[in-house]
Design a protein around this motif. Structure first.
Motif, PDB file in Angstrom:
ATOM      1  N   LEU A 145      -2.088 -11.282  -8.845  1.00 58.92           N
ATOM      2  CA  LEU A 145      -1.733  -9.949  -9.306  1.00 58.92           C
ATOM      3  C   LEU A 145      -1.056 -10.080 -10.651  1.00 58.92           C
ATOM      4  O   LEU A 145       0.018 -10.638 -10.769  1.00 58.92           O
ATOM      5  N   ALA A 156       2.855  -5.731 -13.298  1.00 59.07           N
ATOM      6  CA  ALA A 156       2.604  -4.303 -13.378  1.00 59.07           C
ATOM      7  C   ALA A 156       2.331  -3.898 -14.817  1.00 59.07           C
ATOM      8  O   ALA A 156       3.051  -4.239 -15.730  1.00 59.07           O
ATOM      9  N   ALA A 165      -3.748  -3.391  -2.267  1.00 59.11           N
ATOM     10  CA  ALA A 165      -3.525  -2.179  -3.058  1.00 59.11           C
ATOM     11  C   ALA A 165      -2.119  -1.658  -2.800  1.00 59.11           C
ATOM     12  O   ALA A 165      -1.437  -2.081  -1.854  1.00 59.11           O
ATOM     13  N   LEU A 166      -1.665  -0.752  -3.641  1.00 53.48           N
ATOM     14  CA  LEU A 166      -0.329  -0.162  -3.496  1.00 53.48           C
ATOM     15  C   LEU A 166      -0.352   0.850  -2.353  1.00 53.48           C
ATOM     16  O   LEU A 166      -0.441   2.057  -2.568  1.00 53.48           O
ATOM     17  N   TRP A 225     -11.108   1.142  -9.078  1.00 48.26           N
ATOM     18  CA  TRP A 225      -9.827   1.813  -9.265  1.00 48.26           C
ATOM     19  C   TRP A 225      -9.467   2.508  -7.955  1.00 48.26           C
ATOM     20  O   TRP A 225     -10.268   3.270  -7.412  1.00 48.26           O
ATOM     21  N   GLY A 278       0.728   4.782  -6.049  1.00 43.83           N
ATOM     22  CA  GLY A 278       0.309   4.382  -7.371  1.00 43.83           C
ATOM     23  C   GLY A 278      -1.163   4.058  -7.455  1.00 43.83           C
ATOM     24  O   GLY A 278      -1.976   4.433  -6.595  1.00 43.83           O
ATOM     25  N   SER A 327      -4.122   0.978  -8.298  1.00 45.18           N
ATOM     26  CA  SER A 327      -4.442  -0.449  -8.347  1.00 45.18           C
ATOM     27  C   SER A 327      -5.865  -0.622  -8.876  1.00 45.18           C
ATOM     28  O   SER A 327      -6.725   0.229  -8.655  1.00 45.18           O
ATOM     29  N   TRP A 352      -6.831  -8.540  -7.707  1.00 42.02           N
ATOM     30  CA  TRP A 352      -6.235  -7.297  -8.207  1.00 42.02           C
ATOM     31  C   TRP A 352      -5.703  -7.575  -9.609  1.00 42.02           C
ATOM     32  O   TRP A 352      -4.795  -8.370  -9.792  1.00 42.02           O
ATOM     33  N   GLN A 412      -1.774  -3.009 -11.590  1.00 44.07           N
ATOM     34  CA  GLN A 412      -1.195  -1.949 -10.763  1.00 44.07           C
ATOM     35  C   GLN A 412      -0.319  -1.079 -11.648  1.00 44.07           C
ATOM     36  O   GLN A 412       0.396  -1.579 -12.518  1.00 44.07           O
ATOM     37  N   TYR A 413      -0.389   0.222 -11.428  1.00 45.86           N
ATOM     38  CA  TYR A 413       0.363   1.171 -12.247  1.00 45.86           C
ATOM     39  C   TYR A 413       1.150   2.115 -11.338  1.00 45.86           C
ATOM     40  O   TYR A 413       0.613   2.631 -10.361  1.00 45.86           O
ATOM     41  N   THR A 414       2.407   2.359 -11.711  1.00 45.08           N
ATOM     42  CA  THR A 414       3.244   3.335 -11.021  1.00 45.08           C
ATOM     43  C   THR A 414       4.046   4.087 -12.070  1.00 45.08           C
ATOM     44  O   THR A 414       3.977   3.788 -13.261  1.00 45.08           O
ATOM     45  N   ASN A 436       3.133   9.179  -8.720  1.00 49.46           N
ATOM     46  CA  ASN A 436       2.613   8.053  -7.935  1.00 49.46           C
ATOM     47  C   ASN A 436       1.551   8.466  -6.924  1.00 49.46           C
ATOM     48  O   ASN A 436       0.750   7.634  -6.504  1.00 49.46           O
TER      49      ASN A 436
END
Length: 780
Positions: free
Chosen positions: A14, A17, A600-601, A617, A623, A625, A634, A637-639, A652
């Motif tokens: 991973l 972020a 995944a988130l 996606w 969020g 991933s 992965w 990841q975005y939050t 989110n």
């Protein structure tokens, strides 16, 4: 069919972020259709709204919206107030944030976190700034702010939660300062105290029942405290308006339900109400509506250059924005945004347009983004279309003939067709005018349409879930589209149910694989078959030769599906409440293996989309991933907590996803607006084509941000780009990601500027094919 073997793959790599997307650019799109407060500053009209700060140039009509992309603390604003001494705007947020904003430079000069850090304070309701004083009204009372050590920084000095005979807690909805007195209004009435000597016992209470004659249990609260032409007026929600006479309040009009009040230089008063703009001249005994034909809800009103400017709410009758009244007529100014921030569905059209369905606090509708402009389809401009609040829009898809289809939960299907003159026509299909069936009986118009899928033969498949006669799959042949509205034969529609071999009443989402087979899922938890594969054998109108493969919950390890997307490599990605799955649709249906992925988130997957590089996606409640095309790693990841300030994601909870392959943009729908990320994952050619770069010539040295850009035809996925000097020396090697996202910065591999001359570009694809181009470089 094969049983799910194991939960694979595990999260092995991973990237931190924000991930590999250092070159990615983010943008936030929020709705400005529910503005509330309004004021004038620096020659512009400003309004707080549920999607940001609106800025209108009254001379040109240019209307912009500022949001978190521009540095605001959040997008949902509750109030904007102006400090006449500094000219700064004080902006209050629903999440208790507080910004001090310089309208001249369009920048935040101070972010005040005192309220956000107070766990009791949930929202800012009102602000008064002026005369060296700042008061902030919140759901926990009234706060007095002071400058910190005589600097231009403000801090909370004291918060008043009890007011004379009103014990805490007290939500203060409006605040005003007038004639050396502080007025604090709320559900209990209005409390008044001298400005210079505020304490718990200094307040005089004007109770809502005793002073104003309003039932305290009616839910009314102070809606406005305004001071036009040096007189203070108060208004209560759903009740009357009152004038302060120095020792108490007197009701001066019989009208009720005013949201705001202003007055012009001739003494004419204007009140914004739920049913329009009302005026009362100095010689008139009562308010009257200025235009009986325009009955929109007027939230706030103010005077500017002798004209009345107002903010208009959005509802099923009118689109919101600004309105100006010039004593003769209204002129409207509407934000170029969607109508609300709760995104239900997203879809990318073959022509590059982006469509979305949204649900707001007052309106539900469908909106199209084309060439930077939004077109709206809602009750306000499509009266016969029941796009009302509470209706869930489940699906948007496009037929092979350029039409858009909209499916709803309970309101059937809509067809938006572009006419020869460019104007759109909206058609509504229900049980009265089409073969679609309701859930209870032939007469029922509660029709559920959850999915569409264009057929390779020019037709369209549609789901009609829970139809009373169990015919839940519908096919519209190509000839129906060609006939046109004047010659439509509704009998051309073919419906599939138990008699035709379709043994499920729960058809919802549909995808068609490379073999022409339909993969049909259900969104219902109680579905007998969460997944069905139907092979029409190239004869979609003939059910006699159809072949079905049914998968039960034991086969697939999940019960219902939230979203589904077919990738270019044949992988069918299935988003479920219990995880992300994929199957290889290139295999025979009875040989497919369902593979579940972790990492995944969050486990419950709301949305899934695939970009042109077959990267996946994945949107959840926690969020976004991104899964690499190896279906194993992965890569990002975005939050709301990661990425550039204030966040790459507007919220989110990701509810919908769509990819625009031509540009590499990924549109991310949330409950608080739309995030858009531009990535290098564009739709590239299969083979390296003509090398096209810009600008020509390429000027370097003076501007460190200058970049040479490569067209999509110049690159293929995973290509390597090499640049050679005029003498043939290799000066720079660019990997695909850098070339496609950032371009060339004019430097060599050591980081030094190259010299002037004609440079050769060699692009080599992963299969060894290559093309050569040139660029003229000028070193400044």
């Amino acid at each position: 069919m094969k049983r799910l073997p194991v939960l694979l793959p595990l999260l092995l790599l991973l990237v931190a972020a924000g991930g590999p997307a250092r070159a990615d650019t983010w943008a936030t799109i929020t709705s400005g259709w529910r503005p509330n407060r309004i004021l004038e500053a620096s020659g512009y009209l400003w309004a707080s709204s549920e999607g940001g700060l609106l800025k209108l140039d009254p001379a040109t009509g240019d209307l912009q919206i500022l949001n978190t992309d521009d540095g605001l603390y959040s997008n949902f604003l509750t109030v904007v107030a102006r400090d006449p001494e500094s000219g700064y705007l004080w902006i209050g947020h629903r999440n208790a944030g507080l910004d001090v904003f310089d309208p001249a430079s369009a920048r935040i000069v101070q972010r005040i976190r005192d309220f956000d850090n107070d766990s009791d304070v949930q929202t800012i309701n009102d602000i008064f700034a002026g005369g060296g004083s700042v008061f902030v009204a919140s759901d926990q009372g009234l706060s007095r702010m002071e400058r910190y050590e005589n600097e231009d920084l403000w801090v909370v000095q004291e918060t008043y939660r009890a007011f004379g005979g009103w014990s805490a807690p007290n939500e203060i909805t409006r605040i005003a300062v007038h004639d050396g007195l502080v007025f604090a209004g709320g559900a209990k009435g209005i409390a008044v105290t001298p400005l210079g000597e505020i304490d718990v016992n200094s307040w005089t209470n004007y109770d809502i029942a005793a002073e104003f004659g309003i039932d305290p249990n009616a839910g009314s609260t102070v809606r406005f405290l305004e001071i036009p032409r040096d007189t203070l007026y108060a208004g209560f929600s759903g009740e009357g308006m009152y004038r302060w006479d120095g020792g108490g309040f007197t009701r001066f009009t019989s009208i009720t339900g005013a949201y705001d009040l202003t007055e012009d230089d001739q003494g004419t008063m204007f009140a914004g109400r739920f049913s329009g703009l009302y005026a009362k001249g100095p010689d008139q005994s009562e308010f009257a509506r200025v235009d009986d034909e325009y009955t929109a809800k007027f939230f706030a009103v103010t005077m500017h250059d002798g004209e009345v400017w107002a903010t208009i709410d959005t509802d099923t009758r009118y689109f919101g924005g600004f309105a100006v009244w010039d004593d003769v007529s209204f002129e409207m100014f509407r934000p170029n945004t969607p109508a609300g921030d709760q995104i239900l569905t997203l879809a990318s059209a073959p022509n590059g347009d982006i469509w979305l369905a949204q649900r707001g606090s007052r309106i539900t509708g469908v909106h199209r983004l084309a060439d930077g402009l939004w077109t709206h389809y809602a009750k306000a401009n499509q009266p016969h279309a029941p796009f009302v609040y509470g209706i869930a829009i489940n699906a948007i898809e496009f037929d092979p003939h350029g039409g858009a289809w909209v499916g709803t939960w309970g309101n059937s299907a809509y067809y938006i067709r572009q006419g020869e003159n460019g104007a759109d026509s909206l058609f509504y299909f229900n049980a009265d005018n089409s073969p679609l069936a309701g859930v209870d009986s032939p007469e029922s118009n509660f029709i559920v349409v959850n999915g569409f899928e264009p057929d390779p033969g020019g037709g369209l498949w549609m789901s009609n879930m829970a139809a009373y006669d169990e015919k839940t799959l519908v096919y519209l042949p190509q000839r129906w589209f060609i006939e046109g509205p004047a010659n439509w034969e509704m009998n051309d529609w073919v419906r599939f149910g138990p008699v035709e071999g379709m043994q499920s009443s729960d058809a919802s989402l549909i995808e068609i694989d490379g073999r022409g087979r339909l993969w049909i899922t259900s969104i219902r938890q109680e579905a007998d078959y969460p997944l069905i594969v139907m092979d029409p054998n190239d004869t979609p109108e003939n059910p006699d030769d159809d072949e079905y493969t049914y998968f039960t919950a034991d086969d697939v390890d999940y019960v219902n599906v939230n979203d589904m997307e077919l990738a270019g490599d044949g992988a069918l990605w299935i988003a479920t409440p219990v995880g992300l799955y994929y199957v290889d649709t290139t295999l025979p249906a009875d040989e497919v293996v369902f593979t579940k992925l972790t990492g995944a988130l969050g486990q419950s997957i709301n949305a899934v989309a695939v970009d042109p590089l077959n990267q996946v996606w994945v949107g959840t409640d926690f969020g976004l991933s991104v899964l690499g095309r190896d279906r194993f790693t992965w890569i990002a990841q975005y939050t709301t907590e990661s990425g550039p300030h204030p966040s790459p994601l507007v919220d989110n909870r990701v509810t919908a996803l769509a990819v625009r392959p031509e540009t590499g943009e990924v549109f991310i729908g949330t409950n608080a607006g739309l995030s858009v990320v531009t990535t290098p994952y564009r739709e590239f050619a299969d083979n390296v084509g003509e090398i096209v770069v810009a600008p020509q010539p390429f000027l370097i040295g003076a501007d460190p941000g200058a970049r040479l850009r490569f067209s999509s035809t110049s690159l293929v996925a995973d290509a390597t780009i090499r640049l050679y000097s005029p003498s043939g020396r290799l000066v720079r090697t660019l990997p695909f990601r850098v070339a496609s996202a950032e371009g060339w910065d004019g430097r060599d591999d050591d980081g030094d500027w190259v010299g002037s001359g004609v440079y050769y570009i060699v692009v080599t694809g992963p299969n060894g094919s290559s093309k050569t181009g040139k660029v003229a470089v000028v070193r400044e």
